[in-house]
Scaffold this motif. Structure first.
Motif, PDB file in Angstrom:
ATOM      1  N   LEU A 190       0.828  -1.203   0.000  1.00 14.73           N
ATOM      2  CA  LEU A 190       0.000   0.000   0.000  1.00 14.73           C
ATOM      3  C   LEU A 190       0.862   1.253   0.000  1.00 14.73           C
ATOM      4  O   LEU A 190       0.572   2.224  -0.724  1.00 14.73           O
ATOM      5  CB  LEU A 190      -0.936   0.004   1.215  1.00 14.73           C
ATOM      6  CG  LEU A 190      -1.822   1.251   1.372  1.00 14.73           C
ATOM      7  CD1 LEU A 190      -2.694   1.459   0.140  1.00 14.73           C
ATOM      8  CD2 LEU A 190      -2.688   1.140   2.623  1.00 14.73           C
ATOM      9  N   ALA A 191       1.922   1.246   0.779  1.00 14.97           N
ATOM     10  CA  ALA A 191       2.823   2.396   0.805  1.00 14.97           C
ATOM     11  C   ALA A 191       3.393   2.675  -0.585  1.00 14.97           C
ATOM     12  O   ALA A 191       3.456   3.830  -1.032  1.00 14.97           O
ATOM     13  CB  ALA A 191       3.958   2.157   1.793  1.00 14.97           C
ATOM     14  N   ALA A 192       3.790   1.610  -1.285  1.00 14.87           N
ATOM     15  CA  ALA A 192       4.374   1.768  -2.620  1.00 14.87           C
ATOM     16  C   ALA A 192       3.337   2.249  -3.628  1.00 14.87           C
ATOM     17  O   ALA A 192       3.584   3.195  -4.392  1.00 14.87           O
ATOM     18  CB  ALA A 192       4.982   0.445  -3.073  1.00 14.87           C
ATOM     19  N   GLN A 193       2.171   1.604  -3.652  1.00 17.40           N
ATOM     20  CA  GLN A 193       1.147   1.973  -4.623  1.00 17.40           C
ATOM     21  C   GLN A 193       0.614   3.382  -4.379  1.00 17.40           C
ATOM     22  O   GLN A 193       0.411   4.155  -5.313  1.00 17.40           O
ATOM     23  CB  GLN A 193      -0.001   0.960  -4.571  1.00 17.40           C
ATOM     24  CG  GLN A 193       0.316  -0.352  -5.259  1.00 17.40           C
ATOM     25  CD  GLN A 193       0.390  -0.217  -6.771  1.00 17.40           C
ATOM     26  OE1 GLN A 193      -0.587   0.123  -7.428  1.00 17.40           O
ATOM     27  NE2 GLN A 193       1.562  -0.484  -7.330  1.00 17.40           N
ATOM     28  N   LEU A 194       0.383   3.719  -3.124  1.00 19.68           N
ATOM     29  CA  LEU A 194      -0.072   5.059  -2.773  1.00 19.68           C
ATOM     30  C   LEU A 194       0.913   6.109  -3.274  1.00 19.68           C
ATOM     31  O   LEU A 194       0.528   7.116  -3.887  1.00 19.68           O
ATOM     32  CB  LEU A 194      -0.225   5.154  -1.249  1.00 19.68           C
ATOM     33  CG  LEU A 194      -0.415   6.532  -0.636  1.00 19.68           C
ATOM     34  CD1 LEU A 194      -1.767   7.110  -1.034  1.00 19.68           C
ATOM     35  CD2 LEU A 194      -0.295   6.465   0.888  1.00 19.68           C
ATOM     36  N   THR A 195       2.187   5.864  -3.034  1.00 19.94           N
ATOM     37  CA  THR A 195       3.230   6.823  -3.407  1.00 19.94           C
ATOM     38  C   THR A 195       3.374   6.948  -4.912  1.00 19.94           C
ATOM     39  O   THR A 195       3.401   8.061  -5.468  1.00 19.94           O
ATOM     40  CB  THR A 195       4.570   6.397  -2.779  1.00 19.94           C
ATOM     41  OG1 THR A 195       4.430   6.360  -1.358  1.00 19.94           O
ATOM     42  CG2 THR A 195       5.675   7.361  -3.157  1.00 19.94           C
ATOM     43  N   VAL A 196       3.469   5.811  -5.603  1.00 24.34           N
ATOM     44  CA  VAL A 196       3.695   5.833  -7.048  1.00 24.34           C
ATOM     45  C   VAL A 196       2.496   6.421  -7.784  1.00 24.34           C
ATOM     46  O   VAL A 196       2.650   7.263  -8.691  1.00 24.34           O
ATOM     47  CB  VAL A 196       4.025   4.418  -7.560  1.00 24.34           C
ATOM     48  CG1 VAL A 196       4.016   4.383  -9.078  1.00 24.34           C
ATOM     49  CG2 VAL A 196       5.380   3.969  -7.028  1.00 24.34           C
ATOM     50  N   VAL A 248      10.171   4.325   0.013  1.00 20.75           N
ATOM     51  CA  VAL A 248       9.068   3.479   0.464  1.00 20.75           C
ATOM     52  C   VAL A 248       9.667   2.161   0.941  1.00 20.75           C
ATOM     53  O   VAL A 248      10.738   1.760   0.490  1.00 20.75           O
ATOM     54  CB  VAL A 248       8.024   3.231  -0.643  1.00 20.75           C
ATOM     55  CG1 VAL A 248       7.436   4.549  -1.140  1.00 20.75           C
ATOM     56  CG2 VAL A 248       8.630   2.453  -1.809  1.00 20.75           C
ATOM     57  N   ALA A 249       8.972   1.509   1.875  1.00 24.05           N
ATOM     58  CA  ALA A 249       9.513   0.249   2.382  1.00 24.05           C
ATOM     59  C   ALA A 249       8.437  -0.573   3.058  1.00 24.05           C
ATOM     60  O   ALA A 249       7.520  -0.033   3.681  1.00 24.05           O
ATOM     61  CB  ALA A 249      10.648   0.511   3.383  1.00 24.05           C
TER      62      ALA A 249
END
Length: 347
Positions: A92-98, A211-212
């Protein structure tokens, strides 16, 4: 009949016991041994007693727990960023950011970028990171495009290599770059137990974003974003962030109070790495201070299995590809485990 290792009913540790047989385990991503760390488990249980098992309300609810803001403040300080955001998962952190930041420029992916950061399926890119870096620098500096979003892993944990992003210092200062780096395998492990954030180039025309997943080295089922206050506030204003349930508060509590545990386990891990580096021959490939050791021997996993040793082995990049065989160390490994591993390799 071969033993089935795909339906275990026990936690991962340095040993796995099946049908009366004990196997040494050198795989996975619990680099700091947190899932079996008794002090960390006590912190987590204290967090459960204080906050309950889970929190199904979103971060936009009018009644909220304060620990998430507190944990984000701790994460920002610990990993040397201006601000931080914690989500329920690394994905979720990655998708939200990208999805949010990709709207601000032309998107370029580095080779082997983790699928969690993909906006859509990515074509295979077989270039080395260094070749990609040279081509990307030239592309940015010679293009009329002013705004860029560059997305990459911080390292390749399969073919161990920690990436150097200093080439971005050569980007035309008239160009603006948002550099999104996935540090899931490095955070808490690389850069002396810190993160990749303060290793990224620091100059006015580059916005650094890390992100991680916190579920690997840090041992917490959550996702993390490190960035400027402006970027974090923008992400917190999205529907995706405000509509999603957060991670378990107990995990955030344990993370906040475990800095000394992380440091101690990192030191143990580095001792294990140093010990193994001195014993392995030149066939094994590794990145300095990172606990994965690759060998191009398609049968090494079966050879070691005969000695009751399990290593990381799976086909890549497709199910029909040759296996990637790696030894992965954790701080939970004892000196006796490493000696048994070395003796088995040498035999």
């Amino acid at each position: 009949m071969p033993t089935d290792f795909t339906s275990l009913d026990q936690p991962f540790s340095n040993q796995i016991n099946i049908k009366g047989e004990s196997y040494l385990y050198f795989g996975g991503t619990a680099y700091l041994g947190i899932p079996q760390n008794q002090e960390f488990l006590k912190l987590y249980i204290d967090g459960i007693k204080k906050y309950g098992l889970n929190n199904g309300t979103s971060r936009s609810n009018n009644i909220q727990l304060g620990i998430y803001n507190d944990a984000e403040t701790v994460a920002a300080v610990r990993f040397k960023s201006e601000d931080a955001l914690i989500t329920s998962s690394g994905y979720l952190a990655a998708q939200l950011t990208v999805k949010t930041l990709s709207q601000h420029g032309k998107v370029v992916y580095a080779p082997a970028t983790h699928p969690a950061l993909w906006l859509q399926n990515q074509e295979s890119d077989t270039r080395s990171f260094s070749d990609w870096a040279k081509n990307t620098l030239q592309l940015i500096n010679t293009s009329e495009q002013k705004n860029w979003v560059i997305i990459s892993n911080s390292m390749n944990n399969l073919f161990p290599e920690i990436y150097d992003f200093s080439f971005f210092l050569q980007v035309d200062p008239e160009k603006h770059v948002i550099l999104i780096v996935d540090d899931s395998h490095g955070i808490g492990v690389n850069n002396f137990g810190s993160s990749a954030f303060d290793l990224l180039p620091q100059q006015k025309n580059i916005d650094r974003v890390v992100v991680a997943s916190m579920a690997k080295g840090l041992g917490v089922d959550a996702g993390l974003v490190l960035a400027s206050k402006e970027t974090i506030q923008g992400l917190k204003n999205t529907n995706e962030f405000n509509g999603a349930s957060p991670s378990a508060a107990a995990g955030a509590y344990a993370f906040m109070h475990a800095e000394s545990i992380y440091k101690m386990e990192w030191e143990k891990l580095q001792q294990n790495i140093s010990f193994l580096v001195d014993k392995l021959d030149s066939r094994w490939k590794f990145a300095t201070h990172f606990p994965a050791f690759l060998i191009h021997d398609p049968e090494i996993d079966q050879k070691l299995l005969k000695h009751n040793i399990l290593i990381s082995s799976f086909p890549y990049p497709t199910k029909n590809s040759p296996p990637i065989n790696r030894i992965v160390l954790s701080s939970w490994h004892q000196k006796a485990d490493l000696n048994q591993l070395i003796n088995s390799i040498n035999s």
